[in-house]
Design a protein around this motif. Structure first.
Motif, mmCIF file in Angstrom:
data_model
loop_
_atom_site.group_PDB
_atom_site.id
_atom_site.type_symbol
_atom_site.label_atom_id
_atom_site.label_comp_id
_atom_site.label_asym_id
_atom_site.label_seq_id
_atom_site.Cartn_x
_atom_site.Cartn_y
_atom_site.Cartn_z
ATOM 1 N N ARG A 41 -3.708 41.052 61.091
ATOM 2 C CA ARG A 41 -2.299 41.376 61.282
ATOM 3 C C ARG A 41 -1.731 40.717 62.540
ATOM 4 N NH1 ARG A 41 -2.150 47.758 62.125
ATOM 5 N NH2 ARG A 41 0.076 47.310 62.265
ATOM 6 N N HIS A 42 -2.566 40.164 63.419
ATOM 7 C CA HIS A 42 -2.095 39.501 64.626
ATOM 8 C C HIS A 42 -1.893 37.995 64.435
ATOM 9 C CE1 HIS A 42 -3.571 43.309 66.326
ATOM 10 N NE2 HIS A 42 -2.719 43.072 67.309
ATOM 11 N N HIS A 43 -2.200 37.467 63.225
ATOM 12 C CA HIS A 43 -1.954 36.053 62.956
ATOM 13 C C HIS A 43 -0.450 35.771 62.857
ATOM 14 C CE1 HIS A 43 -5.881 34.234 62.344
ATOM 15 N NE2 HIS A 43 -6.276 35.293 61.650
ATOM 16 N N GLN A 44 -0.057 34.576 63.230
ATOM 17 C CA GLN A 44 1.300 34.082 62.986
ATOM 18 C C GLN A 44 1.270 33.351 61.642
ATOM 19 O OE1 GLN A 44 3.935 34.753 64.943
ATOM 20 N NE2 GLN A 44 2.573 35.958 66.274
ATOM 21 N N THR A 45 1.774 33.986 60.596
ATOM 22 C CA THR A 45 1.662 33.426 59.250
ATOM 23 C C THR A 45 2.890 32.600 58.888
ATOM 24 O OG1 THR A 45 2.633 35.414 58.260
ATOM 25 C CG2 THR A 45 0.241 35.375 58.510
ATOM 26 N N ILE A 46 2.726 31.734 57.882
ATOM 27 C CA ILE A 46 3.824 30.927 57.366
ATOM 28 C C ILE A 46 3.904 31.112 55.854
ATOM 29 C CG2 ILE A 46 3.611 29.214 59.210
ATOM 30 C CD1 ILE A 46 2.149 27.413 57.197
#
Length: 416
Positions: free
Chosen positions: A112-117
């Motif tokens: 949940r701490h990833h910066q997703t695209i």
């Protein structure tokens, strides 16, 4: 009409699940038990997902196939695995599921701490859903852990009641444990998803039906696979519980880690761990306990004249001799150097003194130094109540009497 169709589909799903999983279990010697265990683990995510969001309407209420068919089936499969194998085998999937879902929750925290695209048009990862599913899976697995232990122990306990009815043992075990599980899992669903009370009652009725159906299917399977009668295990329930919870591994590790390297008897750290517990138990039961300190006489002379290897041999022989002469529930510890401690449960002071005298005579009769001279020991004996109610008090009293025995000429017992 829709409710009837759903019920028929539910029965088909239960039958398909049962036949598939029992097939893997039946072929475990050809395929390996890992195939069956892996199938149980793979199904757990689907069970939890369906239990969280997938509901159908039946004539008697609203239910989720994930909970009523798949989870109930998994619990009954675990019980069947226990029946066909043993507690040491069945604990593998139980602990594997628990560990796997701890991993799921842990990984979801990092994900949940990833910066997703948005690489795929119109699709965005629902990390909140993953996080929620992780907690539901963890809660469900913890319930499964308790359920699995409970259903196995209850199955064995019911063997004393339903001695000739395997079907009743499966059915009653399933009904009792699935009722507990429904209460526990619905509580989480209500808190996390706001599930209405209708979900509880519908799910409970469905699980009771599942317990009945799976009990009948398992009984038929056992009958046609020529296992028509499952005997009551001769093992105590406590032993089965110990196997399920790896306690025998812990006790084995404790037993090996608390041993003196030279003599093989328990060491001083084990004395300081066990003796207070034994003493406390004796005091609660109103029973006496004796503690003896045993010292090999003139041991320094053995080391000086014949060397330390010969001295080690004398100590090992003395420890072995003492161990053979003790009662089953007596405990022998190496206290340090040439000193040993014996604790005797439920033994009166006079009897404790007689036991110490018997040990002294046995060592003198059986153990020899390299020059053939008999090995003798001096013994100080202390007793609970008369000499104190703590380990230190008993050790102090026994130690004073040991030195009194040595000052009086050695090779003797002093208990007062």
């Amino acid at each position: 009409m829709m409710g009837t169709e759903n019920l028929i589909l539910l029965l088909v799903e239960a039958g398909f699940y049962f036949v598939f999983m029992v097939g893997l279990l039946h072929l475990r010697h050809q395929l390996g038990i890992g195939v069956f265990v892996a199938a149980l683990g793979v199904m757990h995510f689907l069970e939890t997902y369906l239990a969280a969001v997938f509901y159908i309407e039946l004539p008697f209420g609203v239910i989720s196939p994930g909970s009523s068919v798949l989870f109930s089936g998994k619990l009954m499969m675990i019980l069947l695995l226990y029946v066909k194998e043993d507690a040491a085998v069945v604990r593998a999937p139980i602990y594997g599921l628990l560990a796997g879902n701890f991993l799921t929750v842990g990984l979801s925290f990092f994900l949940r701490h990833h910066q997703t695209i948005g690489a795929v048009p119109g699709r965005i990862a629902d990390l909140a859903f993953i996080d929620e599913m992780g907690w539901l899976m963890l809660w469900g697995t913890m319930l499964l852990y308790v359920d699995a232990l409970a259903i196995i122990l209850l199955y064995e306990r019911l063997g004393r009641v339903f001695k000739k009815s395997t079907a009743m043992r499966f059915f009653v075990s399933g009904v009792a444990v699935l009722t507990f599980d429904q209460i526990g899992f619905y509580s989480a669903l209500h808190v996390l998803n706001g599930a209405p009370i209708a979900v509880f009652w519908g799910g409970w009725i469905a699980k009771m039906m599942a317990a009945c159906a799976y009990a009948a299917l398992i009984t038929a399977y056992l009958h046609y696979s020529r296992i028509s009668a499952i005997p009551v295990s001769p093992r105590p329930i406590a032993d089965i519980f110990a196997d399920l919870t790896f306690r025998e591994r812990y006790e084995d590790l404790l037993d090996r880690s608390g041993r003196d390297a030279l003599t093989g008897v328990y060491d001083r750290s084990r004395l300081e761990f066990e003796a207070p517990r034994v003493l406390s138990s004796m005091l609660v039961d109103g029973k006496p306990m004796a503690l003896m300190i045993i010292d090999a006489d003139h041991f320094k002379e053995v080391n000086d004249r014949f060397g330390h290897l010969a001295g080690d041999g004398v100590l090992k022989d003395t420890a072995a001799c003492l161990q053979r002469a003790l009662r089953t529930n007596d405990r022998l510890f190496r206290f340090g150097g040439e000193e040993f401690v014996v604790i005797c449960e439920d033994i009166a002071p006079a009897t404790g003194s007689e036991r110490a005298e018997a040990l002294r005579r046995t060592v003198e009769a059986e153990i020899r130094r390299p020059d053939g001279v008999p090995v003798t020991v001096s013994i100080g004996v202390a007793n609970s109540y008369a000499d104190g109610t703590t380990l230190n008090a008993l050790l102090s009293a026994a130690d004073n009497r040991l030195y009194a025995a040595k000052n009086a000429g050695r090779n003797r017992v002093i208990s007062e």
